[in-house]
Design a protein around this motif. Structure first.
Motif, short mmCIF file in Angstrom:
data_model
loop_
_atom_site.label_atom_id
_atom_site.label_comp_id
_atom_site.label_asym_id
_atom_site.label_seq_id
_atom_site.Cartn_x
_atom_site.Cartn_y
_atom_site.Cartn_z
N UNK A 165 0.84 -1.22 0.00
CA UNK A 165 0.00 0.00 0.00
C UNK A 165 0.87 1.26 0.00
N UNK A 166 1.94 1.23 0.80
CA UNK A 166 2.84 2.39 0.85
C UNK A 166 3.49 2.62 -0.51
N UNK A 167 3.96 1.56 -1.14
CA UNK A 167 4.68 1.69 -2.41
C UNK A 167 3.79 2.18 -3.54
N UNK A 168 2.51 1.84 -3.50
CA UNK A 168 1.64 2.19 -4.62
C UNK A 168 0.66 3.32 -4.30
N UNK A 169 0.81 3.95 -3.16
CA UNK A 169 -0.04 5.09 -2.82
C UNK A 169 0.36 6.29 -3.68
N UNK A 170 -0.60 7.15 -3.92
CA UNK A 170 -0.30 8.39 -4.65
C UNK A 170 0.70 9.21 -3.83
N UNK A 171 1.67 9.84 -4.48
CA UNK A 171 2.67 10.61 -3.75
C UNK A 171 2.02 11.72 -2.92
N UNK A 172 2.45 11.83 -1.69
CA UNK A 172 1.98 12.92 -0.84
C UNK A 172 2.76 14.18 -1.22
N UNK A 173 2.07 15.26 -1.35
CA UNK A 173 2.76 16.52 -1.67
C UNK A 173 2.33 17.57 -0.66
N UNK A 174 3.27 18.10 0.00
CA UNK A 174 3.06 19.22 0.90
C UNK A 174 4.31 20.08 0.85
N UNK A 175 4.26 21.18 1.53
CA UNK A 175 5.36 22.15 1.45
C UNK A 175 6.70 21.55 1.92
N UNK A 176 6.67 20.78 3.00
CA UNK A 176 7.91 20.21 3.53
C UNK A 176 8.51 19.21 2.56
N UNK A 177 7.68 18.31 2.02
CA UNK A 177 8.18 17.31 1.08
C UNK A 177 8.69 17.98 -0.20
N UNK A 178 7.98 18.96 -0.68
CA UNK A 178 8.39 19.66 -1.89
C UNK A 178 9.76 20.32 -1.69
#
Length: 103
Positions: free
Chosen positions: A9-22
């Motif tokens: 589930x982790x590997x195929x989840x849609x990428x999380x995008x937020x300010x910190x990750x970006x």
């Protein structure tokens, strides 16, 4: 490590995008670009140059995937001792999750 349903589930989840990750991914991309440009500058045009640049690209891809999949933002930075304890606890939790019948 055996692959669990949660890992899939982790590997195929849609990428999380937020300010910190970006911001983290942008820093990684900048460093990877700098290394690729250095390889291009110093290594004569060849298969080796191409492979080295491809390896940098692949390393960036995996690093950014790791940020998307595993990064957990914190409200405030941890002190070094707290960070080490949190890391050890997370490793133990992952170990237990990967083989629950072993303990």
């Amino acid at each position: 490590m055996a692959i669990t349903e949660n890992e899939i589930r982790i590997r195929f989840a849609a990428p999380a995008t937020d300010e910190a990750r970006t911001a983290i991914k942008a820093r990684l991309a900048t460093a990877a670009e700098e290394l690729a440009l250095l390889v291009h500058e110093l290594v004569p045009g060849s298969r080796e140059e191409s492979e080295a640049i491809s390896a940098v690209e692949l390393a960036l891809w995996w690093a950014q995937a790791g940020v998307d999949r595993r990064y957990v933002p914190r409200a405030k930075p941890l002190a070094p001792a707290d960070a080490e304890a949190a890391c050890l606890a997370a490793m133990a939790e992952a170990d237990i999750a990967s083989a629950p019948g072993r303990l």
